[in-house]
Design an enzyme around this catalytic site. Structure first.
Site, PDB file in Angstrom:
ATOM      1  N   SER A 163       0.871  -8.544  -1.750  1.00 35.58           N
ATOM      2  CA  SER A 163      -0.471  -7.752  -1.958  1.00 35.58           C
ATOM      3  C   SER A 163      -1.391  -8.906  -2.005  1.00 35.58           C
ATOM      4  O   SER A 163      -2.173  -8.890  -2.996  1.00 35.58           O
ATOM      5  CB  SER A 163      -0.572  -6.848  -3.195  1.00 35.58           C
ATOM      6  OG  SER A 163      -1.652  -6.197  -2.901  1.00 35.58           O
ATOM      7  N   ASN A 174      -4.509 -11.866   3.033  1.00 37.91           N
ATOM      8  CA  ASN A 174      -4.272 -12.922   4.262  1.00 37.91           C
ATOM      9  C   ASN A 174      -5.594 -13.296   5.186  1.00 37.91           C
ATOM     10  O   ASN A 174      -5.742 -14.366   5.531  1.00 37.91           O
ATOM     11  CB  ASN A 174      -3.025 -12.450   4.886  1.00 37.91           C
ATOM     12  CG  ASN A 174      -2.850 -11.283   5.507  1.00 37.91           C
ATOM     13  OD1 ASN A 174      -4.157 -10.540   5.404  1.00 37.91           O
ATOM     14  ND2 ASN A 174      -1.916 -10.884   6.253  1.00 37.91           N
ATOM     15  N   CYS A 175      -6.579 -12.490   5.016  1.00 36.33           N
ATOM     16  CA  CYS A 175      -7.771 -12.431   5.823  1.00 36.33           C
ATOM     17  C   CYS A 175      -8.658 -13.430   5.068  1.00 36.33           C
ATOM     18  O   CYS A 175      -9.442 -13.887   5.919  1.00 36.33           O
ATOM     19  CB  CYS A 175      -8.622 -11.269   5.997  1.00 36.33           C
ATOM     20  SG  CYS A 175      -7.385  -9.915   7.211  1.00 36.33           S
ATOM     21  N   THR A 210       0.875  -1.046  -0.111  1.00 37.47           N
ATOM     22  CA  THR A 210      -0.039   0.067  -0.021  1.00 37.47           C
ATOM     23  C   THR A 210       0.823   1.210  -0.159  1.00 37.47           C
ATOM     24  O   THR A 210       0.555   2.387  -0.746  1.00 37.47           O
ATOM     25  CB  THR A 210      -0.963  -0.238   1.068  1.00 37.47           C
ATOM     26  OG1 THR A 210      -1.833  -1.064   1.301  1.00 37.47           O
ATOM     27  CG2 THR A 210      -1.645   1.472   1.378  1.00 37.47           C
TER      28      THR A 210
END
Length: 819
Positions: free
Chosen positions: A38, A41-42, A14
């Site tokens: 990027s 991961n959630c 980011t």
């Protein structure tokens, strides 16, 4: 200007993109030790469970596409092994083991955090995984497919652990969650977590709370997970979700300052102790906006915001200050949504900060519009000025937008009064004229102003009720389904006509289903001269959930809860008439009243199916069937809607509420003895009486208290005589002796052995059956005082009472036995 960024996931990627949007003149090099940048991961648990079907959807950008679009030199499989802040160089190690140095003008650290792997025996066995990145995900996904996993243990009951539990369950795996604390979801308070416990168990997840893992052992058929308590589970897969630790090695070895919480120290501009090095994400610590004390915050949202701020400061100089994060988080747990922001009550208590709290139960939208689902909202606030400290919500629908509103008010330094001033978009499918957030504010405001004096569930649980009058203002029907022992039932709508039945020389505590009727009753009582009136916050819904212990899955397995049995022929559901009743969106006691009314219109042999969004409805329906003789055929739950199907039997009408001295049909027992054989007889008789659907109470006095002591008791303070009694008395039910032929304990052991050989339930199993069958256990307060027995030493389900309590139960019974 040459900028090096270490770490290419949320914060690093980011920041790199934002820097390029700010300037075309900077040279940007992004180092990532893994293969991917990027990525989401959630979303990893949902890919493992098959909710996200395509692996490629996890990737926001590939290294090649990202580098080309933003003109960034992306170097994957490149680990920054060291930083020389004096020479302004980093040492980079590539996948083939080679190293080289790269200089920088400005350096941004976004190393993230690593999963905790405690040094337990067998921790490196096959089948034990952590979940932090794509590589972990691929290994778990492959293992699931190759090994045909049937049973799994999740060690840790946090957000990721419960998301993994849900996704493994969706994949057809039998899941157990092991948590060292007494609750799952650490960021929320116990009373709110108890709602999650109930839901997890409804979904078939086995909970082992208050249990610590001692080690793992590889076996031919999988893994054995050993607990310190002696429990062993045989499984095929273990997911470690114990927590994460900030990655600070690079910073520490470079001489950068670490903070009190051992995270990387940064100032308000996210600048480290070296002016040319900045840091963002999981690895940094930053003062909490509410307390001013440093804390670690492992959340993606704040990491992205930090990255945007630091990108501006790197390009334009330190001109944007970071305000800090209050830890707003949310998770999907099967059909529930669990969300938290700010400081919960338990953390405020730990920090010595004075607070008040309120718990409300509201519908996600107008109750008359289909699909309204209940949510529990708890807020914590300052008793001085009402400043909002924190909020928690557990519900099925609309939780996300409410927690965001509450988080905004907290970050802006707002009060509970600001919750009532928020302007909500209202239409029946989306909200109510009084939104749940506004209701939380109104209730909190009433507490602050003194219009309502709160009674919290812990206070009621631990109270000596002999000094107060406890008034249940629910309807008679609700009261019959279960009430707090010792309560006087005076329904709200007729309360004014029965005020003379309430003593005026004692405090009055009132309660109802969720707290609203209790509040109305407290107003009536206060205006009629009653001085000390308190209302149970969250009502019986919160109280029941909070005091119901989560038993180990293998405890009480010989006596599962089930609807009342009857000797009639089974119902052919396909042929029987089925009437459906929709009670969704209806607040308690609406669903149970609709059930009663619906059954009255049926003929024996016909069936009724009631749908409700009240999570407590299946329990209430089962209790109603026990008292009426009707039969529960099935209980199901889907997306927050609970469906109970009941067959009408040729049974008598609902019994009238027993009146004092009325000679009801209940049974009462006084257990005075601690002889093993006499205790066995007591529980056998109590279970037999309970099987008939009658009210049964056992009053434990003097030596009988030994039959209801916990095996594992907490440490308690006792005076000299209490300690002496403790040394002389049996420590728990397993130490009880026979009244005859005990032979220094040999007889008692022989009795237990023969019972086991002949398939007779043990004393402890019979005791559990009694509790599961609704038998009321009352411990004599006077006997406890004399013998130095503390409340904490007794089973959690036991209530405390005196002679008056026993006499009240005896008046309602037609059999009283002294044993």
């Amino acid at each position: 200007m040459k900028i090096i960024i270490v770490g290419g996931v949320a914060g690093g990627a980011t920041a790199a993109a934002r820097i390029r949007r700010n300037t075309e003149k900077a040279e940007i090099i992004l180092f990532e030790k893994g293969a991917y940048i990027s990525y989401a991961n959630c979303g990893l648990p949902y890919y493992i469970g098959g909710v996200i079907e395509e692996r490629d959807r996890l990737f926001v950008q590939t290294p090649e596409a990202f580098g080309q679009r933003f003109n960034i030199d992306v170097r994957t499989h490149s680990e920054v092994a060291a930083i020389d802040v004096k020479r302004k160089e980093v040492t980079v190690r590539t996948a083939d083991g080679k190293t080289y140095r790269e200089s920088y003008d400005k350096l941004l650290l976004s190393p993230g955090a690593s999963p905790v792997r405690p040094p337990l025996k067998g921790i490196d066995s096959e089948g034990i995984f952590t979940l932090r990145n794509v590589s972990d995900t691929d290994r778990i996904k492959q293992y699931l497919g190759e090994k045909q996993v049937k049973r799994a243990v999740i060690v840790g009951g946090g957000f990721i652990g419960l998301e993994m539990a849900e996704n493994l369950a969706h994949a057809g795996v039998e899941v157990s969650v092991v948590e060292m604390a007494d609750q799952v979801m650490g960021p929320i308070d116990y009373s709110m977590a108890s709602l999650v416990h109930e839901h997890l168990q409804q979904k078939g997840v086995k909970l082992y709370l208050g249990q610590a893992v001692e080690g793992f052992e590889q076996t031919d058929g999988g893994l054995d997970v050993a607990f310190k308590s002696g429990i062993r589970l045989h499984v095929d897969l273990v997911i470690l979700s114990i927590g994460v630790r900030a990655e600070t090695r690079l910073a520490s070895e470079a001489g950068l300052k670490l903070g009190e919480m051992k995270g990387i120290y940064v100032n308000e501009y996210l600048q480290t102790s070296d002016e040319d090095v900045y840091a963002v994400g999981d690895a940094i610590e930053f003062p909490h906006p509410l307390t001013g004390k440093p804390w670690l915050n492992f959340l993606a949202g704040p990491a992205n915001r930090q990255a945007r701020i630091v990108a501006d400061n790197l390009v334009f100089g330190n001109r944007v200050a970071y305000e800090g994060s209050i830890g707003t988080s949310i998770a999907k747990v099967f059909d529930l949504t669990v969300a938290s922001t700010g400081l919960p009550a338990k953390r405020l208590k730990q920090m010595g900060i004075d607070y008040l709290s309120s718990t409300t139960h509201s519908a996600s939208h107008a109750g008359y519009y289909p699909g309204a689902l209940q949510m529990a909202v708890k807020v914590t606030f300052s008793p001085k000025d009402g400043r909002l400290y924190g909020a928690q919500i557990v519900g099925c629908d609309g939780v996300d937008k409410r927690i965001d509103e509450l988080a905004l008010v907290i970050k802006q330094g707002g009060t509970v009064y600001d919750l009532t001033r928020l302007e909500h978009a209202y239409a029946p499918p989306f909200s109510s004229a009084k939104d749940p957030v506004a209701i939380a504010g109104y209730v909190a405001g009433n507490i602050l102003s003194g219009k309502m004096t709160p009674l919290y569930w812990r206070e009621l649980k631990d109270a000596d009720l002999s000094g107060v009058t406890l008034v249940d203002v629910r309807t008679r029907d609700e009261f019959e389904l279960g009430a707090i022992p010792g309560a006087l039932n005076l329904p709200l709508d007729g309360l004014r006509e029965h005020l003379d039945e309430i003593p005026r020389n004692k405090p009055v505590w009132v309660y109802c289903g969720v707290g609203l009727r209790g509040y109305l009753a407290s107003n009536i009582l206060k205006d009629n001269g009653f001085k000390e009136v308190r209302n149970l916050i969250g009502g019986l819904k919160t109280y029941k959930a909070a005091i119901t212990p989560v038993r180990l899955p293998d405890e009480g397995s010989s006596a599962p809860k089930r609807p009342v049995e009857c000797a009639c022929a089974p119902v052919d559901e396909s042929a029987a008439k089925l009437v459906k009743v929709n009670a969704c969106g209806v607040q308690c006691p609406g669903p149970i009243l609709k059930l009663k009314k619906g059954m009255e219109a049926l003929q024996p042999g016909e069936c009724l199916e009631v749908s409700a969004t009240d999570a407590g409805f299946p329990r209430d329906a089962e209790a109603w069937c026990r008292t009426t003789g009707h039969r529960i055929l099935s209980k199901t739950e889907e997306n927050g809607v609970y469906r109970v199907r009941i067959a009408k039997e040729d049974a008598p009408a609902l019994p009238a509420t027993p009146q004092a001295g009325g000679g009801g049909k209940g049974k009462t027992f006084i257990l005075f003895s601690d002889d093993l054989d006499k205790a066995l007889a007591t529980f056998v008789l109590a279970n037999g009486a309970a099987a008939t659907g009658e009210k049964v109470t056992i009053f434990f006095t003097f030596w009988g208290l030994n039959a209801i002591k916990k095996e594992r008791k907490p440490a308690v303070q006792k005076d000299f005589f209490g300690k002496m009694f403790g040394l002389m008395l049996p420590s728990d039910s397993r130490k009880l002796k026979l009244s005859k032929l005990n032979m220094l304990g040999i007889g008692a052991r022989m009795m237990r052995y023969l019972m086991k050989q002949k398939g007779v339930d043990s004393l402890e199993s019979l005791r559990r059956q009694a509790l599961d069958n609704g038998v009321e256990f009352i411990a004599c307060q006077m006997s406890m005082d004399v013998m130095g027995v503390k409340r904490e030493e007794l089973l959690d389900e036991v209530s405390i009472g005196g002679v008056a309590t026993y006499m009240n139960r005896a008046d309602e019974a037609n059999v009283n036995l002294f044993i």
